[in-house]
Design an enzyme around this catalytic site. Structure first.
Site, short mmCIF file in Angstrom:
data_model
loop_
_atom_site.label_atom_id
_atom_site.label_comp_id
_atom_site.label_asym_id
_atom_site.label_seq_id
_atom_site.Cartn_x
_atom_site.Cartn_y
_atom_site.Cartn_z
N HIS A 2 -0.64 2.42 -6.93
CA HIS A 2 -0.47 1.22 -6.07
C HIS A 2 -0.18 -0.03 -6.89
CE1 HIS A 2 -1.62 3.63 -2.73
NE2 HIS A 2 -2.86 3.80 -3.15
N CYS A 3 -0.19 0.10 -8.22
CA CYS A 3 0.03 -1.08 -9.06
C CYS A 3 1.48 -1.13 -9.51
CB CYS A 3 -0.90 -1.05 -10.27
SG CYS A 3 -0.82 -2.57 -11.24
#
Length: 356
Positions: free
Chosen positions: A143-144
């Site tokens: 998710h980064c």
């Protein structure tokens, strides 16, 4: 010219391309219990593999922490500076009390483990190309992206591993990401949005976090799953689409995000896959990549239940028993095997003979 990094130093010959460090595990004053994540799962996986005699401490590659210079290969300086604010880290890790801790504590107790896992993924990328496969027992922070964290992901380790390979390893210019975590991998999708060198397959529960419509544009093969999807349908879809993805685009490396939050009962994943289904899923991916001679890097990503560590260990044991990892157990070149080890090995060989 690429910067000098210790992450690409060659590990001792004979070590297995299984990357881990005790620094992966997050423990501080019980605060980690405020998140559904089992923050010691990585160490538990290693302990199970040791109990099963697959590995010993001197046979695994010790992960090193990614430095600021390493992280800047992908991340903006602005983003890394934001992590110096505890409330930002609290938001990313979804552990609200972290906001009230001094940042030096947050750096040491939360971000250092995540930076070490990120270093592990970068190291495993090179190992996979050298050895045909590698497993980082941590990582998978999908998710980064370069300038934004979220969903427990503070560093873009998947993007970093691929960018490092593109910049530093000759003959690696195309990558396929197979993301089978229960959640959409919006971080690497945003990072590789317009990069024709990277093909993304993502299978996820369509109704849960992050629901990032913009990032979905980067997915070349999108498998949107319904609530409560079970083994038969899931494995059939994974098999069809993994084969399809690897037939459609011939990569030099497969990065496999093997989240176990697809497990039945996971509070965040919303799918209903059995432990056996997860083991089978990993086998499908490794078989597809290995049969085509494509190196595969596996990271463990999400998985929020206490039984997760056992399932990951069982999967690695299954891959080994099927010959999808190296067939031989390495004799680690960190000194000759002890007498005890040799006796144990010959006893094992004898018992294997008597079973045949």
């Amino acid at each position: 010219r690429p910067h000098r990094t210790e992450l690409y130093d060659d590990p001792p010959l004979g070590c297995w391309p299984i990357v881990y460090s005790p620094d992966y595990n997050i423990t501080f004053m019980g605060l980690e219990k405020l998140h559904p994540f089992d923050a010691g799962k990585w160490g538990k996986v290693i302990n199970f593999l040791k109990e099963e005699k697959l590995i010993a401490d001197d046979m695994i590659v010790q992960a090193r922490e990614a430095t600021d210079d390493d992280l800047l290969v992908v991340h903006t300086r602005r983003y890394l500076n934001k992590l110096k604010w505890s409330f930002v880290v609290a938001t990313i890790t979804e552990i609200p009390p972290v906001a009230f801790l001094p940042n030096f504590v947050v750096q040491r107790k939360v971000l250092k483990p995540l930076r070490t896992q990120t270093g592990g993924t970068i190291m495993a990328g090179k190992l996979a190309v050298d050895r045909g496969w590698a497993i980082n027992v941590g990582g998978g922070f999908h998710h980064c992206s370069s300038d934004k964290g979220g969903g427990f992901c503070a560093y873009a380790d998947i993007t970093l591993a691929i960018k490092f390979l593109f910049e530093r390893v000759q003959g690696v210019s195309r990558a396929t990401i197979i993301d089978l975590d229960a959640h959409q991998g919006n971080g690497h999708e945003r990072d590789f949005m317009d990069d024709p060198r990277v093909y993304i397959m993502d299978a996820y529960n369509r109704y849960i976090y992050p629901g990032d419509g913009f990032a979905k544009r980067a997915i070349k093969r999108k498998v949107e799953l319904e609530w409560g999807t079970e083994d038969t349908e899931y494995l059939q879809k994974v098999h069809t689409h993994v084969e399809g993805a690897l037939n459609e685009f011939k990569p030099d490396i497969v990065v496999y995000n093997a989240g176990t939050d697809i497990l039945d009962g996971d509070p965040l994943g919303g799918l209903a896959i059995s432990p056996q289904g997860i083991v089978k899923r990993d086998e499908v991916v490794f078989r597809a990549a290995r049969s085509r001679g494509i190196p595969v890097l596996m990271v463990t990503s999400g998985g929020y239940q206490k039984r997760t560590a056992r399932i990951i260990a069982d999967s690695i044991l299954n891959l080994h028993s099927l010959g999808l990892l190296g067939r031989e157990r390495p004799a680690c070149a960190l000194g000759s095997p002890s007498l005890h080890q040799m006796v144990r090995d010959s006893a094992k060989d004898f018992s294997n003979l008597s079973l045949q």
